[in-house]
Design a protein around this motif. Sequence first.
Motif, mmCIF file in Angstrom:
data_model
loop_
_atom_site.group_PDB
_atom_site.id
_atom_site.type_symbol
_atom_site.label_atom_id
_atom_site.label_comp_id
_atom_site.label_asym_id
_atom_site.label_seq_id
_atom_site.Cartn_x
_atom_site.Cartn_y
_atom_site.Cartn_z
ATOM 1 N N GLN A 50 -37.921 45.490 -55.651
ATOM 2 C CA GLN A 50 -37.519 46.828 -55.210
ATOM 3 C C GLN A 50 -37.315 47.732 -56.427
ATOM 4 O O GLN A 50 -36.703 47.321 -57.409
ATOM 5 C CB GLN A 50 -36.223 46.761 -54.405
ATOM 6 N N THR A 92 -37.099 52.237 -57.733
ATOM 7 C CA THR A 92 -36.961 53.644 -57.366
ATOM 8 C C THR A 92 -38.033 54.424 -58.111
ATOM 9 O O THR A 92 -38.231 54.220 -59.319
ATOM 10 C CB THR A 92 -35.560 54.173 -57.728
ATOM 11 N N LYS A 107 -37.297 54.966 -52.537
ATOM 12 C CA LYS A 107 -37.209 53.515 -52.731
ATOM 13 C C LYS A 107 -38.576 52.927 -52.429
ATOM 14 O O LYS A 107 -39.232 53.302 -51.453
ATOM 15 C CB LYS A 107 -36.160 52.893 -51.818
#
Length: 186
Positions: free
Chosen positions: A131, A133, A146
């Motif tokens: 994950q 940004t 995200k």
Amino acid sequence: MKKWLFLWTATVLILSGCNADGTIKDQQPSVKNETADPSNQTDQSATPQLPEGLTEEPDPTYAIGSNATILTDQSRDMHRAEAVIVGAYNTTAYAVSYKPTNATDDVWNHKWVIKEELTPSDSTNLEPGHQVTLHTDRIQGMEGAKATIESSQQTTVYMVNFVPTNGEDEVINYQWVTEQELSTTE
């Protein structure tokens, strides 16, 4: 009543940046057009800000100013277009899936964002499923979104100018095309 509903739906789709089937439009590059509205953030910036820490490739396969043929269809009418190389950078390119900050539908397997446009940004390849940004405003809704890493490759990425194969206005400073997505112009 049906006519009003149709017109309202068409207007919403146009203003929201969706395709008629409700999917989010992929990257829409800016065009060389003096009358273009500079506040339109759906398009890539004609004078892009390069991310901090981005390293120029000292000896790229496709030299700045040279021509190449684009072998990808990241953007409509891009495949087989002739490009002029305007920048070459050594980095890691990522395909990501993300939810735009300005839309409800996810964008799947978007190519490409580079490590300098991500948090965390480190010198190792981020694995699929990681994950992150996004920190780029090349496409409206990307900044702060995200995202999930789908794939990565250490490569030279290129910023290019090209005329779409449908004859529309020249696209300038398009970011990013990988070295594998280009071919020598014959």
